[in-house]
Design a protein around this motif. Structure first.
Motif, short mmCIF file in Angstrom:
data_model
loop_
_atom_site.label_atom_id
_atom_site.label_comp_id
_atom_site.label_asym_id
_atom_site.label_seq_id
_atom_site.Cartn_x
_atom_site.Cartn_y
_atom_site.Cartn_z
N GLU A 189 0.83 -1.20 0.00
CA GLU A 189 0.00 0.00 0.00
C GLU A 189 0.87 1.26 0.00
O GLU A 189 0.56 2.24 -0.68
N THR A 190 1.97 1.23 0.74
CA THR A 190 2.85 2.40 0.83
C THR A 190 3.51 2.68 -0.51
O THR A 190 3.65 3.85 -0.91
N LEU A 191 3.92 1.64 -1.22
CA LEU A 191 4.56 1.83 -2.52
C LEU A 191 3.64 2.51 -3.53
O LEU A 191 4.11 3.21 -4.44
N THR A 192 2.34 2.31 -3.37
CA THR A 192 1.39 2.92 -4.31
C THR A 192 1.13 4.39 -4.03
O THR A 192 0.62 5.10 -4.91
N VAL A 193 1.44 4.86 -2.80
CA VAL A 193 1.10 6.24 -2.46
C VAL A 193 2.31 7.12 -2.16
O VAL A 193 2.15 8.34 -2.04
N ARG A 194 3.50 6.55 -2.05
CA ARG A 194 4.63 7.36 -1.58
C ARG A 194 5.04 8.44 -2.59
O ARG A 194 5.68 9.42 -2.22
N LYS A 195 4.68 8.28 -3.84
CA LYS A 195 4.98 9.30 -4.86
C LYS A 195 3.78 10.19 -5.17
O LYS A 195 3.80 10.95 -6.14
N SER A 196 2.75 10.10 -4.34
CA SER A 196 1.53 10.88 -4.59
C SER A 196 1.75 12.35 -4.32
O SER A 196 2.69 12.75 -3.61
N LEU B 250 4.64 9.25 7.82
CA LEU B 250 4.25 7.86 7.98
C LEU B 250 3.01 7.72 8.86
O LEU B 250 2.05 7.02 8.51
N PHE B 251 3.01 8.39 10.01
CA PHE B 251 1.93 8.20 10.97
C PHE B 251 0.67 8.98 10.61
O PHE B 251 -0.44 8.54 10.93
N ARG B 252 0.81 10.12 9.95
CA ARG B 252 -0.35 10.97 9.67
C ARG B 252 -0.93 10.79 8.28
O ARG B 252 -2.12 11.04 8.06
N HIS B 253 -0.10 10.35 7.33
CA HIS B 253 -0.56 10.31 5.94
C HIS B 253 -0.53 8.92 5.32
O HIS B 253 -1.41 8.60 4.51
N VAL B 254 0.47 8.11 5.64
CA VAL B 254 0.61 6.80 4.99
C VAL B 254 -0.15 5.72 5.75
O VAL B 254 -0.94 4.98 5.16
N MET B 255 0.08 5.62 7.04
CA MET B 255 -0.53 4.53 7.82
C MET B 255 -2.05 4.53 7.78
O MET B 255 -2.67 3.45 7.66
N PRO B 256 -2.71 5.69 7.86
CA PRO B 256 -4.18 5.66 7.80
C PRO B 256 -4.71 5.04 6.51
O PRO B 256 -5.81 4.45 6.51
N LEU B 257 -3.96 5.17 5.41
CA LEU B 257 -4.40 4.60 4.14
C LEU B 257 -4.27 3.08 4.12
O LEU B 257 -4.86 2.42 3.26
N CYS B 258 -3.48 2.52 5.02
CA CYS B 258 -3.29 1.07 5.07
C CYS B 258 -4.27 0.38 6.01
O CYS B 258 -4.32 -0.86 6.03
N ILE B 259 -5.01 1.16 6.79
CA ILE B 259 -5.84 0.58 7.83
C ILE B 259 -6.92 -0.34 7.27
O ILE B 259 -7.17 -1.43 7.81
N SER B 260 -7.59 0.06 6.19
CA SER B 260 -8.70 -0.74 5.68
C SER B 260 -8.22 -2.11 5.20
O SER B 260 -8.82 -3.14 5.55
N SER B 261 -7.14 -2.16 4.42
CA SER B 261 -6.61 -3.45 3.95
C SER B 261 -6.13 -4.29 5.12
O SER B 261 -6.31 -5.51 5.15
#
Length: 303
Positions: free
Chosen positions: A186-193, A210-221
């Motif tokens: 999931e992180t690889l898909t958004v890190r260049k956003s 990581l804690f405010r922008h990336v991790m929340p996007l991984c929660i659902s999966s």
């Protein structure tokens, strides 16, 4: 009635009046999609029933689950007020299964609370930082994935010693690698956003991103995977209990109950079969619930 219809129309509207209403609308649409899956609803009802039974266990038991009565040992279901019979020590099986639900929920909750954050941190750090950090963390993950989870859990318990707490630690240490893999993907898909680049321009540090922008996007999966893994966690805990490395006597744990009842499986089948059925039903319920959550939270993985 008109008020309910009005709220429903507002929640399903494509033009919500506020951010709060938009969030509630997403939750409501997700619930409607989840409710359409009848098997997922069955799984949800059983899991909620497990939670209720675990919370109310002291008031639901009909007998003292730890009191021995050798005069009533191995009674069949329905005999002398024992709805599901008694075990080799004359203890009421129904009461022990009810108390065992609390033990099972305790194990599942602790493993999820330990393993999921570890996998989330490792996966997002590897995916965002890349390079040597990614290589080291993913090779460590591969080492854990190379061994069957039960075998690895047995090794950890053998090193830590038998007991419910050590079993939880062992299962958690073997459960985090799949979560790390998912979080990294999931992180690889958004890190260049663009929103990540905007946060970097504003001076946000790596930890904040990581804690405010990336991790929340991984929660659902991650939520979907954790729910689907609950059945495996229950089976691993039951396996450790069956081998005498998990919950220790006289604790009422389903795997240990199956182990104690296997000696009577031919003549007094209920001693091992009933806790075994409890393991089967709860494991199936978590799988059904996980399938329903996957369809709602991660439609890319939906069948």
């Amino acid at each position: 009635m008109s008020g309910v219809v009005g709220w429903r129309a507002r929640l399903l509207s494509d033009t919500p009046a506020s951010g709060r209403e938009a969030a509630l609308g997403r939750l409501y649409r997700g619930w409607l999609q989840f409710k359409a899956n009848r098997l997922a609803l069955v799984g949800l009802v059983i899991v909620l029933g497990l939670v209720v039974v675990a919370l109310l266990a002291p008031w639901l038991v009909t007998h003292d689950p730890y009191r021995q009565n050798l005069a009533q040992r191995l009674l069949p279901p329905g005999a002398m007020g024992h709805l599901l019979g008694t075990d080799e020590f004359g203890r009421d099986i129904l009461s022990r299964v009810i108390i065992g639900a609390r033990v099972t929920l305790y194990i599942v909750a602790l493993v999820a609370l330990i393993a999921a954050p570890i996998g989330l941190i490792v996966g997002t750090a590897a995916g965002y930082l890349g390079g040597a950090v990614d290589a080291v963390l993913m090779r460590l993950t591969d080492v854990f994935l190379a061994f069957p989870s039960l075998i690895l859990a047995l090794a950890f318990v053998a090193a830590l010693g038998p007991g419910i707490e050590n079993a939880v630690i062992a299962i958690a240490l073997t459960s985090w690698p799949p979560y790390a893999r998912i979080a990294r993907a999931e992180t690889l898909t958004v890190r260049k956003s663009d929103f990540i680049a905007a946060a970097q321009i504003q001076g946000a540090g790596t930890a904040r991103i990581l804690f405010r922008h990336v991790m929340p996007l991984c929660i659902s999966s991650l939520t979907v995977r954790v729910t689907l893994d609950m059945a495996g966690i229950i089976l691993t805990a039951a396996g450790l209990g069956f081998l005498g490395l998990g919950a220790q006597p006289p604790m009422a744990e389903w795997g240990a109950m199956v182990s104690a009842g296997r000696r009577y499986i031919l003549d007094q089948w209920w001693v091992a079969t009933i806790p075994g059925l409890a393991i089967f039903v709860v494991s199936l319920a978590f799988n059904l619930l996980g399938d329903g959550l996957r369809d709602v939270l991660d439609p890319r993985q939906a069948r």
